[in-house]
Motif scaffolding. Structure first.
Motif, PDB file in Angstrom:
ATOM      1  N   LYS A   1      11.228   4.509  -5.826  1.00 47.43           N
ATOM      2  CA  LYS A   1       9.972   4.811  -4.898  1.00 47.43           C
ATOM      3  C   LYS A   1       9.797   6.544  -5.112  1.00 47.43           C
ATOM      4  O   LYS A   1       8.692   6.807  -4.561  1.00 47.43           O
ATOM      5  N   ARG A   2      10.643   7.287  -5.794  1.00 48.94           N
ATOM      6  CA  ARG A   2      10.552   8.529  -5.657  1.00 48.94           C
ATOM      7  C   ARG A   2       9.390   9.214  -6.470  1.00 48.94           C
ATOM      8  O   ARG A   2       8.913  10.151  -6.167  1.00 48.94           O
TER       9      ARG A   2
ATOM     10  N   VAL B   1       3.871   0.105  -3.014  1.00 50.89           N
ATOM     11  CA  VAL B   1       4.515   1.448  -3.793  1.00 50.89           C
ATOM     12  C   VAL B   1       3.601   1.492  -5.150  1.00 50.89           C
ATOM     13  O   VAL B   1       3.599   2.634  -5.600  1.00 50.89           O
ATOM     14  N   ARG B   2       3.043   0.481  -6.051  1.00 51.98           N
ATOM     15  CA  ARG B   2       2.256   0.890  -6.959  1.00 51.98           C
ATOM     16  C   ARG B   2       0.868   1.647  -6.738  1.00 51.98           C
ATOM     17  O   ARG B   2       0.793   2.675  -7.574  1.00 51.98           O
ATOM     18  N   GLN B   3       0.242   1.484  -5.555  1.00 51.66           N
ATOM     19  CA  GLN B   3      -0.658   2.516  -5.280  1.00 51.66           C
ATOM     20  C   GLN B   3      -0.426   3.812  -5.032  1.00 51.66           C
ATOM     21  O   GLN B   3      -0.920   5.022  -5.594  1.00 51.66           O
ATOM     22  N   ARG B   4       0.867   4.045  -4.551  1.00 47.57           N
ATOM     23  CA  ARG B   4       1.433   5.485  -4.094  1.00 47.57           C
ATOM     24  C   ARG B   4       1.763   6.055  -5.291  1.00 47.57           C
ATOM     25  O   ARG B   4       1.702   7.232  -5.306  1.00 47.57           O
ATOM     26  N   LEU B   5       2.441   5.176  -6.324  1.00 47.82           N
ATOM     27  CA  LEU B   5       2.778   6.033  -7.506  1.00 47.82           C
ATOM     28  C   LEU B   5       1.600   5.951  -8.518  1.00 47.82           C
ATOM     29  O   LEU B   5       1.989   6.493 -10.005  1.00 47.82           O
ATOM     30  N   ASP B   6       0.609   5.292  -8.264  1.00 48.33           N
ATOM     31  CA  ASP B   6      -0.601   5.340  -8.940  1.00 48.33           C
ATOM     32  C   ASP B   6      -0.367   4.548 -10.352  1.00 48.33           C
ATOM     33  O   ASP B   6      -0.800   4.786 -11.425  1.00 48.33           O
TER      34      ASP B   6
END
Length: 232
Positions: A184-185, A224-229
């Motif tokens: 997630k980093r 997670v996908r949204q946060r990492l685009d």
């Protein structure tokens, strides 16, 4: 009387005793927290005390030496990471008998930047709580060492893979935690962590398989996908 920055370890412990709760001790046991030496204070209460007494490394050593759960957590919260020595860190690790104390000192040890020495050392240790500490430190480093290059975190993936077959509950959960936090980093960390999760999910070992599947579930989640685009 509320403790102050000049309070001694013994004065602080007496204050903690006055706040203790048998009801809280019973609740802690349900979460797998070792309660043999517990007074029954929540982490919220302990953080409040930590803010009042402030950092004092010598006093933190005394608090730790008491063996009391709350005093040890308070020691972790109020020790000076710049003053912590490797010998002190090893001594504290050797005395750990509860996952929550392990996770608290993981923050301190990473803040002291002892992770490069201690993570491999603790991972190689067969004791459950010492090995957990290695992976709790990786998870903590992935979140808090924001200025470290991603490559420094990705370098721990082989260690995660090597110990993913450890069936012991507190190790297994920390290995899983470390893998998820690396994944997630950042975008660059996500791919390698996801690839490891996929390999582990296919393992014949039940602990490794659980870690892989659980990490996959989070690393492929829409959050997670949204946060990492990442594309959905």
């Amino acid at each position: 009387m509320m403790p102050a920055p000049e309070s001694t370890a013994q004065e602080i412990i007496e204050h903690l005793r006055a706040l203790g709760s048998d009801e809280n001790i019973a609740a802690m046991a349900r979460f797998g927290i070792a309660t043999e030496n517990a007074l029954g204070l929540s982490n919220v209460q302990l953080r409040r005390v930590a803010r009042m007494v402030k950092t004092d490394h010598v006093r933190a050593i005394d608090l730790w030496a008491s063996g009391i759960r709350e005093a040890r957590l308070l020691a972790a919260f109020t020790a000076d990471s710049k003053a912590l020595t490797l010998a002190e860190a090893r001594q504290w690790a050797n005395a750990c008998s509860s996952w929550e104390v392990v996770d608290a000192i993981a923050d301190l040890f990473v803040g002291a930047r002892l992770e490069q020495v201690l993570i491999p050392e603790f991972a190689a240790d067969e004791r459950e709580f010492v090995r957990r500490l290695a992976f709790a430190m990786i998870a903590t480093a992935a979140v808090h060492l924001k200025k470290e290059p991603d490559s420094a975190l990705l370098a721990w993936l082989p260690l995660i893979e090597a110990h993913a077959a450890d069936e012991r509950n507190f190790v297994k959960k920390a290995v899983n935690w470390a893998l998820r936090q690396i994944g997630k980093r950042s975008l660059d960390c996500h791919g390698p962590a996801l690839a490891l999760a996929q390999r582990l999910a296919m393992s014949a070992n039940s602990a490794a398989r659980w870690t892989g599947k659980d990490a996959l579930r989070e690393l492929t989640s829409s959050k997670v996908r949204q946060r990492l685009d990442l594309p959905h």
